[in-house]
Design a protein around this motif. Structure first.
Motif, PDB file in Angstrom:
ATOM      1  N   UNK A  51     -61.459  -9.769 -61.597  1.00 14.37           N
ATOM      2  CA  UNK A  51     -62.860 -10.018 -61.955  1.00 14.37           C
ATOM      3  C   UNK A  51     -63.719 -10.229 -60.714  1.00 14.37           C
ATOM      4  N   UNK A  52     -63.200 -10.987 -59.740  1.00 20.43           N
ATOM      5  CA  UNK A  52     -63.966 -11.283 -58.527  1.00 20.43           C
ATOM      6  C   UNK A  52     -64.173 -10.040 -57.667  1.00 20.43           C
ATOM      7  N   UNK A  53     -63.108  -9.267 -57.451  1.00 18.32           N
ATOM      8  CA  UNK A  53     -63.238  -8.097 -56.599  1.00 18.32           C
ATOM      9  C   UNK A  53     -64.098  -7.024 -57.280  1.00 18.32           C
ATOM     10  N   UNK A  54     -64.002  -6.923 -58.598  1.00 17.35           N
ATOM     11  CA  UNK A  54     -64.840  -5.974 -59.324  1.00 17.35           C
ATOM     12  C   UNK A  54     -66.311  -6.338 -59.221  1.00 17.35           C
ATOM     13  N   UNK A  55     -66.623  -7.620 -59.361  1.00 19.72           N
ATOM     14  CA  UNK A  55     -68.012  -8.079 -59.269  1.00 19.72           C
ATOM     15  C   UNK A  55     -68.557  -7.843 -57.868  1.00 19.72           C
ATOM     16  N   UNK A  56     -67.739  -8.105 -56.842  1.00 16.86           N
ATOM     17  CA  UNK A  56     -68.189  -7.904 -55.463  1.00 16.86           C
ATOM     18  C   UNK A  56     -68.541  -6.440 -55.219  1.00 16.86           C
ATOM     19  N   UNK A  57     -67.721  -5.539 -55.749  1.00 20.27           N
ATOM     20  CA  UNK A  57     -67.946  -4.104 -55.515  1.00 20.27           C
ATOM     21  C   UNK A  57     -69.091  -3.559 -56.348  1.00 20.27           C
ATOM     22  N   UNK A  58     -69.347  -4.160 -57.506  1.00 20.63           N
ATOM     23  CA  UNK A  58     -70.482  -3.733 -58.332  1.00 20.63           C
ATOM     24  C   UNK A  58     -71.803  -4.263 -57.779  1.00 20.63           C
ATOM     25  N   UNK A  59     -71.791  -5.521 -57.356  1.00 20.87           N
ATOM     26  CA  UNK A  59     -73.032  -6.173 -56.935  1.00 20.87           C
ATOM     27  C   UNK A  59     -73.388  -5.897 -55.475  1.00 20.87           C
ATOM     28  N   UNK A  60     -72.361  -5.818 -54.629  1.00 19.22           N
ATOM     29  CA  UNK A  60     -72.601  -5.740 -53.192  1.00 19.22           C
ATOM     30  C   UNK A  60     -72.124  -4.435 -52.553  1.00 19.22           C
ATOM     31  N   UNK A  61     -71.008  -3.886 -53.038  1.00 17.60           N
ATOM     32  CA  UNK A  61     -70.430  -2.716 -52.388  1.00 17.60           C
ATOM     33  C   UNK A  61     -69.679  -3.060 -51.124  1.00 17.60           C
ATOM     34  N   UNK A  62     -69.615  -4.323 -50.802  1.00 17.73           N
ATOM     35  CA  UNK A  62     -68.892  -4.836 -49.632  1.00 17.73           C
ATOM     36  C   UNK A  62     -68.354  -6.213 -49.965  1.00 17.73           C
TER      37      UNK A  62
END
Length: 332
Positions: A51-62
């Motif tokens: 959930x955390x890594x998915x959110x980071x990649x959706x919201x930030x891309x980094x």
């Protein structure tokens, strides 16, 4: 650059006066830069949370990666040898840094001949680099008396590549599962044999955050994994402003590239980023990994294409209109 040995710099960087360089400075009307806080997501490699890594990649891309397992000593040694290579005379670097590596300056991968055109004015980003094809390191000739550190450089890169390939594969598999990507495509979508390293030296600037060392762009890769020194300068464009990504010792910056955005049907974001010159030189080591050249990328948002076709289109756009258009050329 006063007080420094200028023989290692590309001649154009030495010959260009401060007044001439100011023509290419970022204008005061450009989006604001936020560098007094760091909201950047942190991902623990040893405790990957989907959930955390998915959110980071959706919201930030980094995201910032901690507990990645790369020995601090290895990173420090690679940084040190890289500094020694960059400090060599300009002519020596041009002559000695040969296949499977190459020496460059400006931003030839992003702009025609490394030159940026801004409102009709040409400028060259004040960065130089060493490009290394990791799959061909075994073919690298031994260093001679002019560049004796090339042997240790190759050995360090071979060890570094093993760590980078491990991280890239593990992260890709986690991200693939997060968006229900077809596992049968996994091997062609991420090919460790394509791995390259680009090591950059960004020159110092008397006006921090005014001159671009690397123009704003998105990466064409699947994943990019950045190992930067303590100087800083990396900025990400989010919410109509540039956010400075502060360097933190023994952490990595993982960046989603264009290919992974397409593979994820735009769920993950290939984010625009740039590097601004600071008052001190900056060394960064970036690993890029790509799909197989002929592997077809299937997406609900884009027409089927191969990475080879994507790169051909990027090069065509650079030559004809001077900028990378990227994924928009393939959107349905």
């Amino acid at each position: 650059m006063s007080g420094q040995d200028l023989s290692s710099y590309p001649p154009l960087f030495v010959q260009t006066s401060d007044s001439e360089r100011s023509v290419g400075l970022v204008s005061d009307s450009s989006p604001p830069i936020v560098d007094d806080w760091d909201p950047f997501p942190i991902i623990d490699f040893l405790k990957l949370n989907p959930e955390e890594i998915g959110k980071a990649c959706r919201d930030w891309g980094m995201f910032r990666l901690v507990n990645h397992g790369i020995p601090e000593e290895l990173s420090a040694q690679l940084q040190e040898v890289s500094k020694k290579l960059f400090s060599l005379p300009f002519e020596t670097k041009q002559a000695q840094l040969q296949s499977p590596m190459s020496y460059f300056w400006g931003t030839p991968a992003l702009t025609p001949n490394g030159v940026v055109v801004n409102q009709g004015v040409q400028k060259v980003n004040r960065v130089e680099g060493i490009f290394v094809l990791l799959s061909q390191l075994s073919q690298m000739p031994p260093g001679d008396d002019d560049v004796p550190m090339l042997n240790s450089f190759r050995n360090l890169l071979e060890e570094y590549e093993k760590h980078m390939a491990r991280l890239a594969r593990f992260l890709f598999e986690a991200l693939r599962k997060n968006v229900d990507m077809d596992p049968n495509s996994s091997q062609s979508y991420l090919s460790e044999a394509t791995g390259v390293v680009r090591i950059y030296r960004y020159l110092q600037c008397s006006e921090p955050n005014k001159a671009e060392g690397m123009v704003a762009h998105t990466d064409s890769s699947v994943l990019s994994i950045l190992n930067q020194d303590e100087v800083g300068g990396l900025q990400i464009f989010k919410d109509d402003k540039w956010i400075e990504i502060k360097p933190i010792t023994n952490t990595l910056i993982v960046n989603i590239g264009d290919m992974l955005q397409a593979m994820s049907n735009d769920e993950y974001k290939s984010v625009e980023h740039r590097v601004m010159n600071k008052r001190a030189e900056r060394i960064s080591i970036c690993y890029f990994v790509f799909p197989e050249d002929e592997g077809v990328i299937q997406s609900t948002k884009y027409k089927p294409f191969t990475y080879k076709e994507f790169q051909a289109q990027v090069q065509k756009d650079l030559k004809t209109i001077g900028i990378k258009v990227g994924l928009q050329r393939f959107r349905l």
